[in-house]
Design a protein around this motif. Sequence first.
Motif, PDB file in Angstrom:
ATOM      1  N   THR A 143      -8.465  -5.521 -27.543  1.00  0.00           N
ATOM      2  CA  THR A 143      -9.547  -5.741 -28.503  1.00  0.00           C
ATOM      3  C   THR A 143      -9.018  -5.407 -29.893  1.00  0.00           C
ATOM      4  N   PRO A 144      -8.789  -6.410 -30.744  1.00  0.00           N
ATOM      5  CA  PRO A 144      -8.218  -6.130 -32.066  1.00  0.00           C
ATOM      6  C   PRO A 144      -9.077  -5.178 -32.900  1.00  0.00           C
ATOM      7  N   ARG A 145     -10.397  -5.235 -32.698  1.00  0.00           N
ATOM      8  CA  ARG A 145     -11.276  -4.373 -33.507  1.00  0.00           C
ATOM      9  C   ARG A 145     -10.929  -2.895 -33.310  1.00  0.00           C
ATOM     10  N   GLU A 153      -9.200  -0.307 -36.043  1.00  0.00           N
ATOM     11  CA  GLU A 153      -9.870   0.951 -36.403  1.00  0.00           C
ATOM     12  C   GLU A 153      -8.839   2.090 -36.456  1.00  0.00           C
ATOM     13  N   LYS A 154      -7.958   2.103 -35.455  1.00  0.00           N
ATOM     14  CA  LYS A 154      -6.921   3.132 -35.360  1.00  0.00           C
ATOM     15  C   LYS A 154      -5.970   3.028 -36.565  1.00  0.00           C
ATOM     16  N   VAL A 155      -5.529   1.785 -36.861  1.00  0.00           N
ATOM     17  CA  VAL A 155      -4.586   1.575 -37.973  1.00  0.00           C
ATOM     18  C   VAL A 155      -5.245   1.987 -39.288  1.00  0.00           C
ATOM     19  N   LEU A 156      -6.521   1.605 -39.463  1.00  0.00           N
ATOM     20  CA  LEU A 156      -7.219   1.926 -40.717  1.00  0.00           C
ATOM     21  C   LEU A 156      -7.359   3.436 -40.901  1.00  0.00           C
ATOM     22  N   SER A 157      -7.598   4.154 -39.784  1.00  0.00           N
ATOM     23  CA  SER A 157      -7.748   5.607 -39.954  1.00  0.00           C
ATOM     24  C   SER A 157      -6.396   6.245 -40.317  1.00  0.00           C
ATOM     25  N   ASP A 158      -5.289   5.658 -39.812  1.00  0.00           N
ATOM     26  CA  ASP A 158      -3.960   6.173 -40.199  1.00  0.00           C
ATOM     27  C   ASP A 158      -3.692   5.907 -41.684  1.00  0.00           C
ATOM     28  N   PRO A 206     -15.136  -9.056 -35.360  1.00  0.00           N
ATOM     29  CA  PRO A 206     -16.159  -9.119 -34.316  1.00  0.00           C
ATOM     30  C   PRO A 206     -15.529  -8.695 -32.980  1.00  0.00           C
ATOM     31  N   ASP A 207     -16.349  -8.642 -31.941  1.00  0.00           N
ATOM     32  CA  ASP A 207     -15.807  -8.248 -30.636  1.00  0.00           C
ATOM     33  C   ASP A 207     -15.091  -9.423 -29.991  1.00  0.00           C
ATOM     34  N   LEU A 208     -13.774  -9.446 -30.192  1.00  0.00           N
ATOM     35  CA  LEU A 208     -12.960 -10.517 -29.623  1.00  0.00           C
ATOM     36  C   LEU A 208     -11.911  -9.865 -28.733  1.00  0.00           C
ATOM     37  N   THR A 209     -11.438 -10.586 -27.738  1.00  0.00           N
ATOM     38  CA  THR A 209     -10.353 -10.043 -26.913  1.00  0.00           C
ATOM     39  C   THR A 209      -9.199 -11.033 -26.923  1.00  0.00           C
ATOM     40  N   VAL A 210      -8.011 -10.524 -27.251  1.00  0.00           N
ATOM     41  CA  VAL A 210      -6.833 -11.394 -27.270  1.00  0.00           C
ATOM     42  C   VAL A 210      -5.867 -10.971 -26.163  1.00  0.00           C
ATOM     43  N   LEU A 262       0.926  -5.604 -31.482  1.00  0.00           N
ATOM     44  CA  LEU A 262      -0.203  -6.059 -32.319  1.00  0.00           C
ATOM     45  C   LEU A 262      -0.566  -4.973 -33.334  1.00  0.00           C
ATOM     46  N   GLU A 263      -0.438  -3.722 -32.905  1.00  0.00           N
ATOM     47  CA  GLU A 263      -0.723  -2.606 -33.820  1.00  0.00           C
ATOM     48  C   GLU A 263       0.285  -2.621 -34.979  1.00  0.00           C
TER      49      GLU A 263
END
Length: 390
Positions: free
Chosen positions: A243-245, A249-254, A271-275, A282-283
């Motif tokens: 889930t990219p969202r 979120e993790k990357v933004l908090s870092d 939005p809630d998407l799954t890749v 991806l991170e």
Amino acid sequence: MWPTLIIFLLLAGLIALHFGWRRRMQRERRAWQATLAQREHQDLVQTAEARARQDALLDSMIEGVLVLDENGRVQFANRAFAAMFATLGELRGQTVVEAVRMDEVAELVARTDHEGRVMDHELRLPGDPEKWLQINAAAISNVERRRLGTVLVFHELTRLKKLERTRADFVANVSHELRTPLSLIKGYAETLLDGAKDNPEVSGKFLLAIDRNARRLDFLIQDLLTISALESGRVALNLQPVTPRALAEKVLSDLKSRADARRVQLVNALPDLTVQADADRLEQVLGNLLDNAVKYGREGGTVTVGGRPTDEGKIELFVRDDGPGIPAEALERVFERFYRVDKARSREQGGTGLGLAIVKHIVQSHGGTVWAKSEVGAGATFYFTLAAAG
Ligand code: ADP
């Protein structure tokens, strides 16, 4: 009377025998001639078939083939040869110079006639983009060692030449990139040793500069190792539904403290998407794009990460900033290794010039594409696609 009659009968018999024999001979000769003509016709058909097969075989080769007769005139040239030299019309009977308009090839033929064979001769074709060929040539002779001509085989070398050049440029760039922070570290250390260490204010500043440059070296080496691992194919992708969202979120908090330092607002609009992707990779992609957006975006601006499903059934993700943007002519080049729009700015921000090259590599290894759009003065948006999960 009797003897005359016998002689007459004998003569008549002989004459009849002779005509009979002649007629038979004529018949046999005619039959034999017919067989011969048929055989000749068959031979001709077989030779034509063999030649057609041979021409088809030579025409299907990706190498160019040129066969010259003992007078140095073209006897045969295959399709690949004609394409390589962009020749027009029938070449048979032409001299090499007439056929390819290059003295270097004629000189090579003369050398082959003299030396018997010439291997791995590299030839640069004039024109733009430049093209390279490798030529192997051999003189051909019959069993009595009489010269029958010359055969030349041309291999495409352009791709290999380009790779060689890219590799050489890369090594030169890496050396240059390593040398800059190293020479700064050396300069500061020498000045400290020469006495600056006794001045606490100056020494503090110099030590910070040494630390900053050592860190730059460390980033550079880490990025180089990543590029090398990606290119060697040693990195196996661990594809799974992601889930990219949540990752964003993790990357933004870092990134929060760096964004705060530039008063940049971070918005997760995914939005809630799954890749279907490798979560760590991806991170890294999101990390590099968001880091750039904070670094090069507007101070006090906004950085947004978002996405949507496309009509082709893929997922398109984007990272947008409202900074100075990227000039149109640099939009594709920013993905090249060590390409920077503003060198000083990138260095000042601790950039390695490899971030977007890594992004491109990772996205492409997932089967996706990456591109950038920008309006100078209004910001830049980086897009990439991934496969939807499930
Ligand atoms: P760097 O380590 O220099 O940031 P990157 O490969 O990440 O290397 O980026 C290459 C260049 O692209 C940067 O030096 C910068 O000039 C330009 N660039 C990247 N992202 C942005 C952006 N969001 N806005 C403006 N320029 C950008």
